[in-house]
Design an enzyme around this catalytic site. Structure first.
Site, short mmCIF file in Angstrom:
data_model
loop_
_atom_site.label_atom_id
_atom_site.label_comp_id
_atom_site.label_asym_id
_atom_site.label_seq_id
_atom_site.Cartn_x
_atom_site.Cartn_y
_atom_site.Cartn_z
N HIS A 87 0.84 -1.20 0.00
CA HIS A 87 0.00 0.00 0.00
C HIS A 87 0.87 1.25 0.00
CE1 HIS A 87 0.39 0.92 4.42
NE2 HIS A 87 0.52 -0.40 4.51
N ASP A 89 -0.48 4.33 0.84
CA ASP A 89 -0.99 5.34 1.77
C ASP A 89 -0.27 5.23 3.11
OD1 ASP A 89 -2.42 2.88 2.31
OD2 ASP A 89 -3.91 4.02 3.44
N GLU A 153 -5.11 1.12 2.84
CA GLU A 153 -4.83 0.18 3.91
C GLU A 153 -4.88 0.86 5.27
OE1 GLU A 153 -2.75 -2.16 6.89
OE2 GLU A 153 -2.13 -0.18 6.16
#
Length: 175
Positions: A87, A89, A153
């Site tokens: 991920h 983020d 996530e």
């Protein structure tokens, strides 16, 4: 590790590091609406890194929230396929006063990188991207590989299940 991999890594280590530092500078905070444009910027940067590393295709795919980045390198359909998840983020950096250096300005201290996302998870998935690059550039690929790098996530992946259900065939893998 074969010498050819070590040689490629050594020859490109400064570029690898600078590319990762650039990725860490993007404040891809999924939990804050003011970072929506940063999320797309980061997704595009991930796509670019996948293509430059050797993926034959990569795309930023929309969800009801932040996009997913998908990439693949299919070398031989008779060989196993590996699916790599990660991920792009990150958590909000607050409280800022607890940071010694700005959270989105990577700092190297004693050989360690300090920045929001350096370990969770930009640094982690970037390692897999660079492993792909080493394998493709040295002619060492022995499997197919797919990447699924999501942007939610850190907020519980609310759209990942729907994305996976809608893209089962694309995400099919052996491991």
């Amino acid at each position: 590790m074969p010498q050819v991999w070590k040689d490629y890594q050594e020859k490109n280590k400064d570029r690898f590091l600078n590319e990762m530092l650039d990725l860490l500078r993007i404040p891809s905070v999924s939990a804050k609406s003011e970072h929506k444009a940063d999320m797309l910027t980061c997704a595009e940067a991930v796509k670019k890194s996948l293509l430059e590393a050797g993926c034959s295709t990569a795309e930023v795919m929309p969800t009801e929230g932040h996009p997913v980045v998908y990439g693949e390198k299919m070398t031989d359909l008779s060989k196993p396929t590996v699916l790599v998840y990660g991920h792009y983020d990150v958590q909000p950096p607050e409280p800022l006063e607890l940071w010694t250096n700005p959270p989105f300005e990577p700092t190297i201290i004693d050989g360690k990188i300090f920045a929001r996302g350096s370990a969770d998870d930009k640094g982690q998935f970037y390692m897999h991207v660079k492993a792909l690059e080493i394998l493709t550039k040295t002619g060492s690929m022995t499997t197919n590989i797919k990447f699924l790098i999501e942007g939610e996530e850190e907020v519980g992946s609310p759209n990942l299940g729907k994305f996976v259900a809608a893209n089962k065939a694309m995400l099919k893998a052996d491991v």
